[in-house]
Design a protein around this motif. Structure first.
Motif, mmCIF file in Angstrom:
data_model
loop_
_atom_site.group_PDB
_atom_site.id
_atom_site.type_symbol
_atom_site.label_atom_id
_atom_site.label_comp_id
_atom_site.label_asym_id
_atom_site.label_seq_id
_atom_site.Cartn_x
_atom_site.Cartn_y
_atom_site.Cartn_z
ATOM 1 N N VAL A 90 0.859 -1.180 0.000
ATOM 2 C CA VAL A 90 0.000 0.000 0.000
ATOM 3 C C VAL A 90 0.898 1.233 0.000
ATOM 4 C CG1 VAL A 90 -1.708 1.314 1.308
ATOM 5 C CG2 VAL A 90 -1.874 -1.173 1.221
ATOM 6 N N PHE A 91 0.525 2.228 -0.781
ATOM 7 C CA PHE A 91 1.317 3.454 -0.895
ATOM 8 C C PHE A 91 0.529 4.592 -0.253
ATOM 9 C CE2 PHE A 91 2.530 0.584 -4.259
ATOM 10 C CZ PHE A 91 3.912 0.612 -4.200
ATOM 11 N N PHE A 92 1.096 5.132 0.820
ATOM 12 C CA PHE A 92 0.375 6.093 1.647
ATOM 13 C C PHE A 92 0.223 7.445 0.955
ATOM 14 C CE2 PHE A 92 2.448 3.568 5.233
ATOM 15 C CZ PHE A 92 1.352 2.714 5.342
ATOM 16 N N THR A 93 -0.995 7.960 1.018
ATOM 17 C CA THR A 93 -1.260 9.289 0.459
ATOM 18 C C THR A 93 -1.082 10.382 1.504
ATOM 19 O OG1 THR A 93 -3.624 9.032 0.945
ATOM 20 C CG2 THR A 93 -2.878 8.364 -1.250
ATOM 21 N N ASP A 94 -0.977 9.983 2.777
ATOM 22 C CA ASP A 94 -0.788 10.976 3.840
ATOM 23 C C ASP A 94 0.649 11.013 4.353
ATOM 24 O OD1 ASP A 94 -0.874 8.485 5.006
ATOM 25 O OD2 ASP A 94 -2.206 9.047 6.653
ATOM 26 N N ASP A 95 1.561 10.400 3.597
ATOM 27 C CA ASP A 95 2.985 10.395 3.949
ATOM 28 C C ASP A 95 3.715 11.217 2.894
ATOM 29 O OD1 ASP A 95 5.603 9.889 4.622
ATOM 30 O OD2 ASP A 95 5.318 7.755 4.956
ATOM 31 N N VAL A 96 3.958 12.482 3.211
ATOM 32 C CA VAL A 96 4.528 13.435 2.257
ATOM 33 C C VAL A 96 6.003 13.674 2.566
ATOM 34 C CG1 VAL A 96 4.409 15.786 1.342
ATOM 35 C CG2 VAL A 96 2.299 14.538 1.911
ATOM 36 N N LYS A 97 6.818 13.572 1.540
ATOM 37 C CA LYS A 97 8.253 13.811 1.662
ATOM 38 C C LYS A 97 8.722 14.719 0.525
ATOM 39 C CE LYS A 97 9.187 10.693 4.992
ATOM 40 N NZ LYS A 97 9.902 10.951 6.242
ATOM 41 N N TYR A 98 10.010 15.046 0.562
ATOM 42 C CA TYR A 98 10.657 15.806 -0.502
ATOM 43 C C TYR A 98 11.778 14.951 -1.077
ATOM 44 C CZ TYR A 98 8.034 19.984 0.686
ATOM 45 O OH TYR A 98 7.026 20.894 0.898
ATOM 46 N N ASP A 115 -1.815 -0.894 -12.366
ATOM 47 C CA ASP A 115 -3.061 -1.474 -11.873
ATOM 48 C C ASP A 115 -2.936 -2.077 -10.470
ATOM 49 O OD1 ASP A 115 -1.521 -3.350 -13.691
ATOM 50 O OD2 ASP A 115 -2.844 -4.805 -12.727
ATOM 51 N N ARG A 116 -1.713 -2.398 -10.030
ATOM 52 C CA ARG A 116 -1.543 -2.982 -8.699
ATOM 53 C C ARG A 116 -1.166 -1.958 -7.632
ATOM 54 N NH1 ARG A 116 -1.036 -7.982 -7.162
ATOM 55 N NH2 ARG A 116 0.849 -7.580 -5.895
ATOM 56 N N LEU A 117 -1.087 -0.699 -8.011
ATOM 57 C CA LEU A 117 -0.788 0.343 -7.033
ATOM 58 C C LEU A 117 -2.051 0.657 -6.227
ATOM 59 C CD1 LEU A 117 1.356 2.873 -9.116
ATOM 60 C CD2 LEU A 117 2.130 0.888 -7.780
ATOM 61 N N ARG A 118 -1.968 0.499 -4.923
ATOM 62 C CA ARG A 118 -3.116 0.746 -4.053
ATOM 63 C C ARG A 118 -2.807 1.893 -3.095
ATOM 64 N NH1 ARG A 118 -4.658 -2.778 -0.359
ATOM 65 N NH2 ARG A 118 -2.759 -4.047 -0.327
ATOM 66 N N PRO A 119 -3.624 2.972 -3.137
ATOM 67 C CA PRO A 119 -3.427 4.052 -2.178
ATOM 68 C C PRO A 119 -3.948 3.645 -0.803
ATOM 69 C CG PRO A 119 -5.329 4.512 -3.544
ATOM 70 C CD PRO A 119 -4.709 3.256 -4.089
ATOM 71 N N GLY A 120 -3.352 4.227 0.216
ATOM 72 C CA GLY A 120 -3.791 3.955 1.574
ATOM 73 C C GLY A 120 -3.361 5.059 2.506
ATOM 74 N N SER A 121 -3.619 4.875 3.781
ATOM 75 C CA SER A 121 -3.322 5.884 4.777
ATOM 76 C C SER A 121 -2.434 5.298 5.874
ATOM 77 C CB SER A 121 -4.622 6.409 5.399
ATOM 78 O OG SER A 121 -4.375 7.131 6.577
ATOM 79 N N ARG A 122 -1.338 5.990 6.175
ATOM 80 C CA ARG A 122 -0.484 5.579 7.291
ATOM 81 C C ARG A 122 -1.273 5.607 8.597
ATOM 82 N NH1 ARG A 122 4.919 5.405 8.962
ATOM 83 N NH2 ARG A 122 5.739 6.052 6.937
#
Length: 274
Positions: free
Chosen positions: A175-183, A230-237
């Motif tokens: 799962v790839f977090f949408t609320d984990d922001v980096k630079y 197609d296998r990339l899934r958004p999620g939340s930390r």
């Protein structure tokens, strides 16, 4: 002028890149490893940096003019928090400059921007270890350079790129977090800036130019390499209950204004045209 450099963490993504750049520039370089061999163009020394005597003996034998500590372990307090003090002490004893590679994980994250003057406020053990190392290094080597960095990317050897590839090729779920922001930054840019900062005492920030969450990064990686999404899934930390800093806005305005080397953003170095 740097005549010999000692780079710890030569098996790591950033450490290996730093050694390659030093060798390419004609600088005499020595690298260290611990658990894994290094893919670098020089012989390396296997050493447990948690051992203060071993670290002091190595530095005394190598006699570097510059020591760069790129070694760390997110699961080992001694390596991340204590070993830098051993190295900084040894570097100071031989009159060598010292660069401690720190991280944006020393901050909790939030809407504010963290400058070089912001006080650390870690929320997990790894962030606390990195923050402790900063304090120890300052005490052991008053002239040390401390540089906080964000996610390192840019090649298929990078952790993010490897993780995305494993997900899209069905080797693992993720799962790839949408609320984990980096630079995120290109590892080659970070290495060049660290080389330029060597010998400058103080705290420095080296973020990439773009703020991206981990789902956006996964999409950019797939676009660059032509991989399916197609296998990339958004999620939340937060919803996943995984502790760690989120939305860490690392501000490097002051640092980057004093450097000639640029720090590209992910949308530039992950462009399909790059």
């Amino acid at each position: 002028m740097t005549s010999r450099v000692l780079v710890t963490g030569a098996a790591g993504f950033l450490g290996a890149e730093m050694i390659r750049q030093f060798v390419s520039a004609g600088t005499d370089a020595v690298g260290t490893t611990f658990r894994r061999p290094a893919q670098v163009p020089i012989p390396t020394v296997k050493i447990d940096l948690r051992n203060a005597v071993a670290s002091q003996e190595l530095v005394a034998e190598v006699r570097p003019t510059l020591v760069i500590n790129a070694a760390y372990s997110s699961a080992d307090w001694e390596i991340t928090a204590v070993a830098p003090a051993h190295l900084a002490t040894a570097a100071h004893a031989v009159g060598a400059d010292f660069v401690q590679v720190s991280s944006d994980v020393v901050f909790a994250g939030g809407p504010e921007r963290y400058t070089e003057d912001s006080a650390p406020c870690p929320v997990n053990a790894y962030g606390a270890a990195k923050a402790a190392a900063e304090v120890a290094v300052r005490a052991c080597h008053p002239g040390a350079t401390i540089a906080r960095i964000s996610l390192q990317m840019g090649t298929l050897e990078g952790h993010i790129e490897r993780f995305v590839h494993e997900v899209v090729t069905h080797k693992r779920d993720g799962v790839f977090f949408t609320d984990d922001v980096k630079y995120p930054a290109h590892v080659a840019d970070t290495a060049r800036c660290l080389r330029e900062l060597a010998g400058r005492p103080g705290m420095f920030h080296l973020p990439g130019a773009d703020a991206c969450n981990r789902f956006e990064l996964a999409e950019l990686v797939c676009a660059q390499y032509g991989w399916p999404t197609d296998r990339l899934r958004p999620g939340s930390r937060l919803e996943a209950g995984i502790p760690g800093p989120a939305q860490v806005h690392l501000d490097g305005t002051r640092t980057l204004a004093a450097l000639q080397s640029p720090m590209r953003g992910a949308r530039e170095f992950l462009s399909p045209d790059t």
